[in-house]
Design a protein around this motif. Structure first.
Motif, PDB file in Angstrom:
ATOM      1  N   ARG A 336       0.831  -1.211   0.000  1.00 41.47           N
ATOM      2  CA  ARG A 336       0.000   0.000   0.000  1.00 41.47           C
ATOM      3  C   ARG A 336       0.861   1.255   0.000  1.00 41.47           C
ATOM      4  O   ARG A 336       0.526   2.252  -0.645  1.00 41.47           O
ATOM      5  N   LEU A 337       1.988   1.211   0.740  1.00 37.79           N
ATOM      6  CA  LEU A 337       2.902   2.347   0.745  1.00 37.79           C
ATOM      7  C   LEU A 337       3.526   2.536  -0.635  1.00 37.79           C
ATOM      8  O   LEU A 337       3.700   3.679  -1.095  1.00 37.79           O
ATOM      9  N   VAL A 338       3.834   1.440  -1.317  1.00 36.47           N
ATOM     10  CA  VAL A 338       4.339   1.529  -2.692  1.00 36.47           C
ATOM     11  C   VAL A 338       3.319   2.235  -3.583  1.00 36.47           C
ATOM     12  O   VAL A 338       3.663   3.113  -4.393  1.00 36.47           O
ATOM     13  N   GLY A 339       2.039   1.871  -3.432  1.00 34.06           N
ATOM     14  CA  GLY A 339       0.998   2.511  -4.239  1.00 34.06           C
ATOM     15  C   GLY A 339       0.911   4.005  -3.992  1.00 34.06           C
ATOM     16  O   GLY A 339       0.743   4.791  -4.935  1.00 34.06           O
ATOM     17  N   VAL A 340       1.024   4.431  -2.736  1.00 31.39           N
ATOM     18  CA  VAL A 340       0.979   5.859  -2.416  1.00 31.39           C
ATOM     19  C   VAL A 340       2.161   6.585  -3.055  1.00 31.39           C
ATOM     20  O   VAL A 340       2.005   7.687  -3.616  1.00 31.39           O
ATOM     21  N   MET A 341       3.344   5.983  -2.992  1.00 27.84           N
ATOM     22  CA  MET A 341       4.528   6.641  -3.556  1.00 27.84           C
ATOM     23  C   MET A 341       4.474   6.663  -5.076  1.00 27.84           C
ATOM     24  O   MET A 341       5.027   7.573  -5.708  1.00 27.84           O
ATOM     25  N   GLN A 342       3.816   5.676  -5.691  1.00 27.76           N
ATOM     26  CA  GLN A 342       3.654   5.707  -7.144  1.00 27.76           C
ATOM     27  C   GLN A 342       2.648   6.759  -7.562  1.00 27.76           C
ATOM     28  O   GLN A 342       2.807   7.397  -8.599  1.00 27.76           O
ATOM     29  N   VAL A 380      12.309  -0.576  -2.757  1.00 27.19           N
ATOM     30  CA  VAL A 380      13.116  -0.414  -3.973  1.00 27.19           C
ATOM     31  C   VAL A 380      12.871  -1.575  -4.933  1.00 27.19           C
ATOM     32  O   VAL A 380      12.816  -1.395  -6.152  1.00 27.19           O
ATOM     33  N   SER A 381      12.707  -2.785  -4.378  1.00 26.11           N
ATOM     34  CA  SER A 381      12.445  -3.954  -5.239  1.00 26.11           C
ATOM     35  C   SER A 381      11.118  -3.836  -5.965  1.00 26.11           C
ATOM     36  O   SER A 381      10.896  -4.512  -6.972  1.00 26.11           O
ATOM     37  N   LYS A 382      10.224  -2.971  -5.465  1.00 26.60           N
ATOM     38  CA  LYS A 382       8.930  -2.752  -6.110  1.00 26.60           C
ATOM     39  C   LYS A 382       8.950  -1.550  -7.052  1.00 26.60           C
ATOM     40  O   LYS A 382       7.892  -1.134  -7.545  1.00 26.60           O
ATOM     41  N   GLY A 383      10.134  -1.003  -7.300  1.00 24.30           N
ATOM     42  CA  GLY A 383      10.257   0.054  -8.294  1.00 24.30           C
ATOM     43  C   GLY A 383      10.386   1.454  -7.748  1.00 24.30           C
ATOM     44  O   GLY A 383      10.414   2.418  -8.522  1.00 24.30           O
ATOM     45  N   ILE A 384      10.471   1.638  -6.428  1.00 19.82           N
ATOM     46  CA  ILE A 384      10.624   2.977  -5.849  1.00 19.82           C
ATOM     47  C   ILE A 384      12.101   3.354  -5.856  1.00 19.82           C
ATOM     48  O   ILE A 384      12.960   2.558  -5.442  1.00 19.82           O
ATOM     49  N   ASN A 385      12.410   4.565  -6.317  1.00 19.30           N
ATOM     50  CA  ASN A 385      13.794   5.037  -6.373  1.00 19.30           C
ATOM     51  C   ASN A 385      14.370   5.125  -4.963  1.00 19.30           C
ATOM     52  O   ASN A 385      13.746   5.695  -4.059  1.00 19.30           O
ATOM     53  N   ALA A 386      15.564   4.583  -4.759  1.00 20.31           N
ATOM     54  CA  ALA A 386      16.189   4.573  -3.436  1.00 20.31           C
ATOM     55  C   ALA A 386      16.454   5.970  -2.915  1.00 20.31           C
ATOM     56  O   ALA A 386      16.506   6.183  -1.691  1.00 20.31           O
ATOM     57  N   ASN A 387      16.635   6.964  -3.824  1.00 21.87           N
ATOM     58  CA  ASN A 387      16.911   8.332  -3.387  1.00 21.87           C
ATOM     59  C   ASN A 387      15.705   8.979  -2.704  1.00 21.87           C
ATOM     60  O   ASN A 387      15.851  10.023  -2.073  1.00 21.87           O
ATOM     61  N   ARG A 388      14.534   8.372  -2.834  1.00 15.17           N
ATOM     62  CA  ARG A 388      13.326   8.931  -2.210  1.00 15.17           C
ATOM     63  C   ARG A 388      13.119   8.424  -0.787  1.00 15.17           C
ATOM     64  O   ARG A 388      12.156   8.809  -0.129  1.00 15.17           O
ATOM     65  N   ILE A 389      14.038   7.583  -0.294  1.00 14.39           N
ATOM     66  CA  ILE A 389      13.842   6.953   1.010  1.00 14.39           C
ATOM     67  C   ILE A 389      15.089   7.144   1.874  1.00 14.39           C
ATOM     68  O   ILE A 389      16.183   6.699   1.505  1.00 14.39           O
ATOM     69  N   GLU A 390      14.935   7.808   2.995  1.00 17.86           N
ATOM     70  CA  GLU A 390      15.991   7.888   4.004  1.00 17.86           C
ATOM     71  C   GLU A 390      15.696   6.869   5.110  1.00 17.86           C
ATOM     72  O   GLU A 390      14.538   6.508   5.337  1.00 17.86           O
ATOM     73  N   THR A 391      16.738   6.437   5.787  1.00 16.22           N
ATOM     74  CA  THR A 391      16.563   5.507   6.909  1.00 16.22           C
ATOM     75  C   THR A 391      17.424   5.940   8.086  1.00 16.22           C
ATOM     76  O   THR A 391      18.516   6.480   7.909  1.00 16.22           O
ATOM     77  N   ILE A 392      16.913   5.700   9.286  1.00 14.34           N
ATOM     78  CA  ILE A 392      17.676   5.970  10.507  1.00 14.34           C
ATOM     79  C   ILE A 392      17.175   5.028  11.601  1.00 14.34           C
ATOM     80  O   ILE A 392      15.977   4.733  11.684  1.00 14.34           O
ATOM     81  N   GLY A 393      18.085   4.510  12.406  1.00 13.71           N
ATOM     82  CA  GLY A 393      17.722   3.634  13.512  1.00 13.71           C
ATOM     83  C   GLY A 393      17.987   4.305  14.854  1.00 13.71           C
ATOM     84  O   GLY A 393      19.121   4.691  15.145  1.00 13.71           O
TER      85      GLY A 393
END
Length: 422
Positions: A336-342, A380-393
């Motif tokens: 569902r998150l993939v759909g929103v980003m698309q 990313v495996s579903k086609g979302i560009n990696a530059n659109r996603i930041e990560t932090i733990g």
């Protein structure tokens, strides 16, 4: 004669102990979902009328220097078992105290050399029949005089502990004779046999068989904007995922919430557990699993708008204990998150990982970072560009509650998503 009396006395003294230790159920090498210290294992769990008896083994591997070790002990371990230890069931719903421990001291003072094995036993209060999984919580890791102490904590210990069957006391009762009803004289006694007016039909009409009408069950509530609290028109998609008449492959259906109130109602024909998702244009969708039984279920969905600074918790993202592998149950939420980003090609997000406060701080930070990185890899495996996603733990540094009870701890293990730009 004296010898006979002495034998009787010994038997009387030991009889209560033998009775108390009569084993009802035994679980050899129970399945454990997670353990805090890998040097200790549970060998067996016995349930008696009075105790929950846990047999454990500690192996002095010498590989945990600086943890349960002193800095000048040359690789030895000092072990003990805290008197405040508890067993918890059903996420802290009930707890059972430690009664005593054998072959291990109550303080951290027993020395164990590398390669040495110590078998010890812990007696707890009897777990209520019917609870088949428990957590053993000895303490929270701490530092004492420069030495780091790792506690003997076990999560998800599976045992045999069936519910007690109610005793059939009816057969043991002695029925009392019922007094005969008083004989009342009738002025005009009726004959025992009354002839029928129509052959084959009784004069008295039979009473209709009136059954109990089934209670109507529904899932209902409101769909609103999470910030303004104003009603929002949304689509509620629902599917039966488990129940007595469900095989997990039931088709999905949907209803709409209506304005001006934002009310919705999902009629339930088959009782069970339903997966419900609320979605509306310009908002992040929100999902929940709701159990329907005999009464109506009320669930309001507060939808977060897709705007810079908005934050939501991805509640349906699951990992194995102490690991960062995504469980398959997480895929629908992430899809569902993939759909929103698309649908929003300029949307950029930040994924924040959080853990509870149990265990090593640095290890938890690394675990939270690995988990959000794994979520990013899936997107990313579903086609979302990696530059659109930041990560932090963040690990355990940002809890949302006190984290003191087992019921609160799962709430702190979460993945949150923050909208950076729209």
């Amino acid at each position: 004669m004296k010898r006979h009396l002495l034998t009787c006395l010994v038997f009387l003294l030991w009889s209560p102990c033998l009775w108390a230790q009569r084993v009802q159920y035994t679980t050899e090498r129970p399945r454990v979902e997670d353990v805090n210290d890998e040097d200790v294992t549970i060998q067996r769990v016995e349930l008696t009328e009075q105790y929950t008896i846990i047999y454990m083994k500690f192996r002095g591997s010498g590989s945990r220097l600086g943890q349960r070790l002193g800095p000048n002990l040359g690789g030895t371990n000092n072990i003990g078992f805290q008197p405040s230890s508890r067993l918890y069931v059903n996420q802290g719903e009930r707890s059972f105290k430690l009664v005593r421990a054998e072959n291990i001291p109550a303080e951290m003072r027993r020395r164990v050399d590398p390669g040495e094995e110590v078998d010890f036993v812990a007696y707890f209060e009897r777990i209520t029949p019917g609870y088949t999984v428990f957590d053993l919580f000895e303490c929270k890791d701490y530092v004492e005089r420069g030495d780091r102490i790792i506690c003997f904590n076990f999560w998800g210990v599976h045992i045999t502990n069936p519910e007690r069957k109610p005793k059939d006391t009816y057969a043991q009762r002695t029925p009392r004779p019922r007094p005969l009803p008083p004989v009342q004289s009738k002025p005009n006694p009726q004959p025992r046999y009354q002839p029928r007016n129509t052959p084959g039909l009784d004069e008295t009409p039979a009473k209709p068989d009136v059954g109990v009408a089934p209670v109507a069950v529904a899932i209902n509530g409101l769909t609103r904007d999470a910030k303004t609290r104003r009603p929002v028109a949304a689509t509620l998609t629902y599917r039966l995922i488990s129940g007595a008449e469900a095989a997990g492959d039931s088709p999905a259906d949907s209803v709409r919430s209506t304005l001006p109130g934002g009310n919705y109602k999902i009629p339930i024909e088959t009782r069970g557990v339903y997966a419900v998702t609320a979605s509306a244009k310009g908002y992040f969708s929100q999902s929940d699993t709701l159990a329907t039984n005999r009464t109506a279920v009320t669930r309001d969905f507060d939808l977060v708008p897709i705007a810079a600074g908005s934050k939501i918790t991805l509640r349906a993202v699951y990992f194995n204990v102490s690991k960062y592998d995504l469980k398959p149950e997480s895929f629908p939420e992430l899809d569902r998150l993939v759909g929103v980003m698309q649908e929003n090609p300029t949307l950029t997000i930040k994924l924040e990982g959080h853990t509870d406060t149990v265990g090593d701080f640095d290890a938890n930070v690394e675990l939270s970072r690995n988990r959000v990185d794994e979520v990013k890899r899936y997107l990313v495996s579903k086609g979302i560009n990696a530059n659109r996603i930041e990560t932090i733990g963040y690990g355990p540094s940002r809890p949302i509650n006190t984290n003191k009870s087992l019921k609160e701890r799962p709430e702190n293990r979460r993945v949150e998503m923050v909208v950076v730009n729209v």
